[in-house]
Design a protein around this motif. Structure first.
Motif, PDB file in Angstrom:
ATOM      1  N   TYR B  13       0.837  -1.188   0.000  1.00  0.00           N
ATOM      2  CA  TYR B  13       0.000   0.000   0.000  1.00  0.00           C
ATOM      3  C   TYR B  13       0.874   1.240   0.000  1.00  0.00           C
ATOM      4  O   TYR B  13       2.030   1.202   0.450  1.00  0.00           O
ATOM      5  CB  TYR B  13      -0.939   0.012   1.214  1.00  0.00           C
ATOM      6  CG  TYR B  13      -1.983  -1.070   1.153  1.00  0.00           C
ATOM      7  CD1 TYR B  13      -1.765  -2.314   1.727  1.00  0.00           C
ATOM      8  CD2 TYR B  13      -3.187  -0.853   0.487  1.00  0.00           C
ATOM      9  CE1 TYR B  13      -2.705  -3.315   1.649  1.00  0.00           C
ATOM     10  CE2 TYR B  13      -4.151  -1.846   0.404  1.00  0.00           C
ATOM     11  CZ  TYR B  13      -3.899  -3.072   0.990  1.00  0.00           C
ATOM     12  OH  TYR B  13      -4.842  -4.057   0.899  1.00  0.00           O
ATOM     13  N   GLU B  14       0.344   2.298  -0.499  1.00  0.00           N
ATOM     14  CA  GLU B  14       1.084   3.558  -0.547  1.00  0.00           C
ATOM     15  C   GLU B  14       1.615   3.923   0.832  1.00  0.00           C
ATOM     16  O   GLU B  14       0.933   3.771   1.843  1.00  0.00           O
ATOM     17  CB  GLU B  14       0.170   4.686  -1.024  1.00  0.00           C
ATOM     18  CG  GLU B  14      -0.110   4.686  -2.502  1.00  0.00           C
ATOM     19  CD  GLU B  14      -0.834   5.943  -2.942  1.00  0.00           C
ATOM     20  OE1 GLU B  14      -2.020   6.092  -2.601  1.00  0.00           O
ATOM     21  OE2 GLU B  14      -0.205   6.782  -3.594  1.00  0.00           O
ATOM     22  N   GLY B  15       2.836   4.394   0.864  1.00  0.00           N
ATOM     23  CA  GLY B  15       3.440   4.835   2.106  1.00  0.00           C
ATOM     24  C   GLY B  15       4.163   3.760   2.886  1.00  0.00           C
ATOM     25  O   GLY B  15       4.912   4.059   3.814  1.00  0.00           O
ATOM     26  N   GLN B  16       3.962   2.502   2.500  1.00  0.00           N
ATOM     27  CA  GLN B  16       4.629   1.417   3.212  1.00  0.00           C
ATOM     28  C   GLN B  16       6.048   1.217   2.700  1.00  0.00           C
ATOM     29  O   GLN B  16       6.389   1.620   1.582  1.00  0.00           O
ATOM     30  CB  GLN B  16       3.840   0.110   3.057  1.00  0.00           C
ATOM     31  CG  GLN B  16       2.552   0.073   3.846  1.00  0.00           C
ATOM     32  CD  GLN B  16       1.923  -1.314   3.822  1.00  0.00           C
ATOM     33  OE1 GLN B  16       2.093  -2.068   2.865  1.00  0.00           O
ATOM     34  NE2 GLN B  16       1.194  -1.645   4.871  1.00  0.00           N
ATOM     35  N   SER B  79       4.971   4.482  -3.546  1.00  0.00           N
ATOM     36  CA  SER B  79       3.814   5.181  -4.091  1.00  0.00           C
ATOM     37  C   SER B  79       3.248   4.345  -5.236  1.00  0.00           C
ATOM     38  O   SER B  79       3.848   3.338  -5.637  1.00  0.00           O
ATOM     39  CB  SER B  79       4.205   6.570  -4.592  1.00  0.00           C
ATOM     40  OG  SER B  79       5.130   6.445  -5.662  1.00  0.00           O
ATOM     41  N   LEU B  80       2.119   4.765  -5.761  1.00  0.00           N
ATOM     42  CA  LEU B  80       1.484   4.024  -6.854  1.00  0.00           C
ATOM     43  C   LEU B  80       2.432   3.878  -8.042  1.00  0.00           C
ATOM     44  O   LEU B  80       2.408   2.864  -8.749  1.00  0.00           O
ATOM     45  CB  LEU B  80       0.202   4.730  -7.308  1.00  0.00           C
ATOM     46  CG  LEU B  80      -0.926   4.827  -6.279  1.00  0.00           C
ATOM     47  CD1 LEU B  80      -2.105   5.618  -6.858  1.00  0.00           C
ATOM     48  CD2 LEU B  80      -1.374   3.450  -5.831  1.00  0.00           C
ATOM     49  N   SER B  81       3.281   4.859  -8.243  1.00  0.00           N
ATOM     50  CA  SER B  81       4.196   4.835  -9.386  1.00  0.00           C
ATOM     51  C   SER B  81       5.333   3.821  -9.223  1.00  0.00           C
ATOM     52  O   SER B  81       6.110   3.627 -10.159  1.00  0.00           O
ATOM     53  CB  SER B  81       4.800   6.229  -9.606  1.00  0.00           C
ATOM     54  OG  SER B  81       5.551   6.623  -8.479  1.00  0.00           O
ATOM     55  N   ASP B  82       5.433   3.204  -8.084  1.00  0.00           N
ATOM     56  CA  ASP B  82       6.436   2.153  -7.879  1.00  0.00           C
ATOM     57  C   ASP B  82       5.923   0.789  -8.322  1.00  0.00           C
ATOM     58  O   ASP B  82       6.660  -0.202  -8.254  1.00  0.00           O
ATOM     59  CB  ASP B  82       6.854   2.087  -6.406  1.00  0.00           C
ATOM     60  CG  ASP B  82       7.634   3.320  -5.973  1.00  0.00           C
ATOM     61  OD1 ASP B  82       7.350   3.847  -4.878  1.00  0.00           O
ATOM     62  OD2 ASP B  82       8.522   3.752  -6.738  1.00  0.00           O
ATOM     63  N   VAL B 110       1.362  -1.731  -5.983  1.00  0.00           N
ATOM     64  CA  VAL B 110       1.137  -0.794  -4.884  1.00  0.00           C
ATOM     65  C   VAL B 110      -0.293  -0.285  -4.987  1.00  0.00           C
ATOM     66  O   VAL B 110      -0.701   0.258  -6.013  1.00  0.00           O
ATOM     67  CB  VAL B 110       2.122   0.382  -4.935  1.00  0.00           C
ATOM     68  CG1 VAL B 110       1.853   1.349  -3.781  1.00  0.00           C
ATOM     69  CG2 VAL B 110       3.554  -0.127  -4.885  1.00  0.00           C
ATOM     70  N   ASN B 111      -1.035  -0.501  -3.912  1.00  0.00           N
ATOM     71  CA  ASN B 111      -2.446  -0.129  -3.891  1.00  0.00           C
ATOM     72  C   ASN B 111      -2.667   1.157  -3.109  1.00  0.00           C
ATOM     73  O   ASN B 111      -1.899   1.457  -2.196  1.00  0.00           O
ATOM     74  CB  ASN B 111      -3.249  -1.266  -3.268  1.00  0.00           C
ATOM     75  CG  ASN B 111      -3.062  -2.571  -4.015  1.00  0.00           C
ATOM     76  OD1 ASN B 111      -3.520  -2.709  -5.137  1.00  0.00           O
ATOM     77  ND2 ASN B 111      -2.368  -3.524  -3.403  1.00  0.00           N
ATOM     78  N   PRO B 112      -3.717   1.908  -3.477  1.00  0.00           N
ATOM     79  CA  PRO B 112      -3.994   3.162  -2.754  1.00  0.00           C
ATOM     80  C   PRO B 112      -4.532   2.888  -1.351  1.00  0.00           C
ATOM     81  O   PRO B 112      -4.978   1.801  -1.044  1.00  0.00           O
ATOM     82  CB  PRO B 112      -5.048   3.856  -3.614  1.00  0.00           C
ATOM     83  CG  PRO B 112      -5.628   2.796  -4.466  1.00  0.00           C
ATOM     84  CD  PRO B 112      -4.598   1.713  -4.640  1.00  0.00           C
TER      85      PRO B 112
END
Lengths: 113, 112
Positions: B13-16, B79-82, B110-112
């Motif tokens: 998930y984003e931020g992880q 982030s989602l772009s990863d 990567v999920n929101p």
């Protein structure tokens, strides 16, 4: 600085026809590599040029594939005659002599029908 | 050239922080460990390379234990772009023929 470019981005040809793929490496990069990914499989090394000389062509599948690098600049990979199993994405990469980082182009998707 | 083994896919998930581990039990003394990233419809892109201990750059960190039979790519705060496929490659860093031997890579979502 321009990156590695490949042309065309996509090619669809019939079995038995000829196709020529082109790669323009980053200016000043003496090393040029060709790789291929067949759908569902790993990316496979095809060959390596140092300037205009073939350093390693151990990955070339058969004699239907011919790679050249004119004057140590751009390179072409010709497939003649194309077979169905030649379908895949062909990547080109370049690097400076002694550099471990390879810079890849976007690839050419070849579809043989 | 040493063979590598990675998980086929991972979700985050984003931020992880994401850690992708690669096994390379037959790594040779003069082999280096290199990671590439590939987005759909693009060519692979170099991320990081290391020989032992820890290497860090602006994109990722690479942890290599003393026995060098595995390595872990760490992506901080994804982030989602990863979302991409990440490849672990092992090979010598000497000489000028550095053909890359690829596995199937790890597909990171990567999920929101």
């Amino acid at each position: 600085e321009a990156g590695v470019t490949q042309f065309p981005s996509h090619s669809v040809i019939e079995k038995g026809q000829t196709v020529t793929l082109r790669c323009d490496p980053i200016s000043g990069h003496d090393n040029l590599y060709w790789y291929r990914r067949v759908m569902g499989k790993e990316i496979k090394f095809l060959l390596h040029f140092v300037k205009e000389s073939k350093q390693d062509e151990s990955g070339m599948p058969n004699n239907r594939f011919l790679a050249e690098r004119t004057g140590g600049t751009y390179s072409t990979l010709k497939v003649q005659p194309a077979e169905l199993e030649d379908s895949g994405v062909y990547f080109c990469a370049s690097s400076q002599v002694g550099d471990y980082e390879q810079y890849f182009g976007p690839g050419t998707r070849l579809t043989v029908t | 050239l040493a063979k590598t083994t990675q998980p086929i896919s991972m979700d985050s998930y984003e931020g992880q922080e994401v850690n992708i581990t690669c096994s390379h039990n037959n790594i040779a003394t003069n082999d280096y460990i290199t990671w590439y990233q590939q987005f759909p419809s693009q060519g692979p892109r170099f991320i990081i390379q290391g020989y032992k201990t820890k290497v860090t750059n602006e994109v990722a960190s690479l942890f290599i234990p003393a026995d060098r039979k595995s390595s872990t790519l760490s992506l901080p705060r994804v982030s989602l772009s990863d979302t991409a496929v990440y490849y672990c490659l092992v090979g010598a860093n000497a000489g000028n023929n550095r053909k890359l031997i690829w596995g199937l890579g790890t597909s990171l979502a990567v999920n929101p």
